[in-house]
Enzyme design. Structure first.
Site, PDB file in Angstrom:
ATOM      1  N   ARG A 157       5.601  11.988   0.610  1.00 30.97           N
ATOM      2  CA  ARG A 157       6.757  11.256   1.117  1.00 30.97           C
ATOM      3  C   ARG A 157       7.138  11.858   2.460  1.00 30.97           C
ATOM      4  O   ARG A 157       6.880  13.032   2.728  1.00 30.97           O
ATOM      5  CB  ARG A 157       7.935  11.367   0.155  1.00 30.97           C
ATOM      6  CG  ARG A 157       7.668  10.807  -1.252  1.00 30.97           C
ATOM      7  CD  ARG A 157       8.893  11.004  -2.135  1.00 30.97           C
ATOM      8  NE  ARG A 157       8.715  10.422  -3.462  1.00 30.97           N
ATOM      9  CZ  ARG A 157       8.268  11.099  -4.520  1.00 30.97           C
ATOM     10  NH1 ARG A 157       7.956  12.386  -4.400  1.00 30.97           N
ATOM     11  NH2 ARG A 157       8.143  10.498  -5.690  1.00 30.97           N
ATOM     12  N   LYS A 188      11.074  14.208  -5.596  1.00 28.18           N
ATOM     13  CA  LYS A 188      12.354  13.725  -6.099  1.00 28.18           C
ATOM     14  C   LYS A 188      12.755  14.512  -7.346  1.00 28.18           C
ATOM     15  O   LYS A 188      11.917  14.863  -8.171  1.00 28.18           O
ATOM     16  CB  LYS A 188      12.263  12.230  -6.425  1.00 28.18           C
ATOM     17  CG  LYS A 188      12.153  11.351  -5.188  1.00 28.18           C
ATOM     18  CD  LYS A 188      12.179   9.876  -5.561  1.00 28.18           C
ATOM     19  CE  LYS A 188      12.139   8.993  -4.321  1.00 28.18           C
ATOM     20  NZ  LYS A 188      12.155   7.548  -4.669  1.00 28.18           N
ATOM     21  N   HIS A 257       5.899   5.472   4.467  1.00 28.97           N
ATOM     22  CA  HIS A 257       5.647   5.184   3.062  1.00 28.97           C
ATOM     23  C   HIS A 257       4.446   4.265   2.883  1.00 28.97           C
ATOM     24  O   HIS A 257       3.831   4.247   1.815  1.00 28.97           O
ATOM     25  CB  HIS A 257       6.888   4.561   2.419  1.00 28.97           C
ATOM     26  CG  HIS A 257       7.146   5.036   1.030  1.00 28.97           C
ATOM     27  ND1 HIS A 257       7.452   6.351   0.730  1.00 28.97           N
ATOM     28  CD2 HIS A 257       7.102   4.392  -0.162  1.00 28.97           C
ATOM     29  CE1 HIS A 257       7.611   6.477  -0.579  1.00 28.97           C
ATOM     30  NE2 HIS A 257       7.384   5.307  -1.144  1.00 28.97           N
ATOM     31  N   ARG A 260       1.586   6.416   2.173  1.00 26.89           N
ATOM     32  CA  ARG A 260       1.608   6.865   0.770  1.00 26.89           C
ATOM     33  C   ARG A 260       1.077   5.764  -0.136  1.00 26.89           C
ATOM     34  O   ARG A 260       0.297   6.026  -1.054  1.00 26.89           O
ATOM     35  CB  ARG A 260       3.035   7.253   0.392  1.00 26.89           C
ATOM     36  CG  ARG A 260       3.241   7.712  -1.053  1.00 26.89           C
ATOM     37  CD  ARG A 260       4.654   8.268  -1.206  1.00 26.89           C
ATOM     38  NE  ARG A 260       5.118   8.294  -2.575  1.00 26.89           N
ATOM     39  CZ  ARG A 260       4.925   9.290  -3.424  1.00 26.89           C
ATOM     40  NH1 ARG A 260       4.230  10.360  -3.037  1.00 26.89           N
ATOM     41  NH2 ARG A 260       5.406   9.248  -4.647  1.00 26.89           N
ATOM     42  N   HIS A 283       5.100  10.842  -9.698  1.00 19.07           N
ATOM     43  CA  HIS A 283       5.923   9.877 -10.409  1.00 19.07           C
ATOM     44  C   HIS A 283       6.253  10.405 -11.802  1.00 19.07           C
ATOM     45  O   HIS A 283       5.366  10.838 -12.533  1.00 19.07           O
ATOM     46  CB  HIS A 283       5.197   8.535 -10.549  1.00 19.07           C
ATOM     47  CG  HIS A 283       5.119   7.767  -9.272  1.00 19.07           C
ATOM     48  ND1 HIS A 283       4.209   6.744  -9.065  1.00 19.07           N
ATOM     49  CD2 HIS A 283       5.837   7.859  -8.116  1.00 19.07           C
ATOM     50  CE1 HIS A 283       4.383   6.254  -7.845  1.00 19.07           C
ATOM     51  NE2 HIS A 283       5.354   6.911  -7.257  1.00 19.07           N
TER      52      HIS A 283
END
Length: 315
Positions: A157, A188, A257, A260, A283
């Protein structure tokens, strides 16, 4: 006899539009959209023989379904329902309706658009030094190549990229271990993950490190710095990537992005290993990664349509 065409119903809508115009001060464009929504509501009620003030949730659900059948997009239906909901809420304040029949009625879910990915050729062209480098600064060109190699080669990211430091440390948000050919980042939710760094990215990293001292401020810990010598920002990365895509002659706008997405779809096309792609992307849920299987199928469909004899159109 349907009551929806009675003067008091039209007066309800007219007074509500006046309320929105004068007291809420909605923009004319918004008022136009609301007026259209109320016109459709009145039409549905008249067709159904329903007094607008006596409409029930099952009526509203059926009317929303008719909008969907007639091809109205989910977002447009959501706007219609929002306008209707506001009308009934306003009527309820004056005691003209016993309950709001639109509460709890939701528009159909809009399909999530597939993430846009570059072709392999375009992704490689973006990082190719010979045809793309900005003649203004060799150091900045080396930096931009390195950033692109890491965004595309590691699926980072943009926040993870700009957070990279020169070396590991207690305060480092991320770093690259060149000896181990791996990048260590916080994604994240402050979840750490490690991803392999390919040979092209490592070569670009060496070139950038050799040029970095010419523009970096003393004691600046960031791996990537701007012309001012301090840590580069997300917006600066986007700007440089956009410029580089133009120099490379790419036919589409490129943002971080997208690289990505390209990393994920190209890797899945080659390996078919959804679980591995999930881990590399960081993820938490594999359903987030499954969107790339749709990209993969799209790629296969194009190949099939172009190559299979039974898929060719007859003249």
């Amino acid at each position: 006899m349907p009551a929806a065409g009675r003067p008091e119903v039209d007066d309800d809508i007219g007074r509500h539009l006046q309320h929105l115009r004068v007291e809420r001060r909605l923009a004319e464009r918004t008022l136009t959209l609301y007026a259209d929504a109320f016109s459709r509501l009145r039409g549905f009620a008249e067709q159904s023989g329903v007094d607008l003030r006596q409409a029930q949730p099952h009526h509203v659900r059926r009317w929303a379904g008719q909008l969907h059948v007639h091809g109205l997009a989910p977002r447009s239906i959501a706007l219609m329902l929002s306008a209707w909901r506001g009308l009934y809420r306003w009527l309820g304040r004056d005691g003209l309706v016993a309950a709001n029949p639109v509460e709890g009625v939701r528009a159909p879910k809009a399909p999530k658009p597939l993430p846009k990915a570059l072709s392999v050729d375009h992704a490689v062209a973006l990082a190719e030094p010979a045809s793309v480098d900005d003649p203004g600064s060799a150091a900045l060109a080396a930096r931009d190549r390195c950033m692109i190699e890491l965004l595309y080669g590691c699926g980072l990211r943009v926040a993870e990229l700009v957070g990279l430091d020169l070396r590991a440390g207690a305060t480092a948000a991320g770093w690259i271990d060149a000896d181990d050919a791996s990048a260590h980042v916080f994604g994240k939710g402050s979840k750490r993950r490690s991803v392999p760094v390919g040979t092209h990215a490592l070569a670009a990293l060496r070139d950038w490190l050799a040029a970095r001292a010419a523009i970096a401020s003393p004691d600046e810990p960031a791996l990537f710095v701007s012309q001012r010598g301090t840590r580069i920002t997300d917006s600066q990365v986007r700007s440089r990537l956009k410029r580089r895509a133009v120099l490379a002659g790419l036919p589409t706008h490129v943002h971080p992005h997208m690289l990505r997405h390209s990393f994920a779809s190209h890797l899945l096309q080659s390996s078919g290993d959804l679980r591995a792609v999930q881990e590399l992307l960081g993820h938490a849920n594999i359903t987030t990664t499954q969107v790339y299987t749709q990209l993969d199928f799209g790629h296969l469909s194009k190949v099939y349509d172009a190559a299979h004899p039974r898929a060719r159109k007859r003249g």
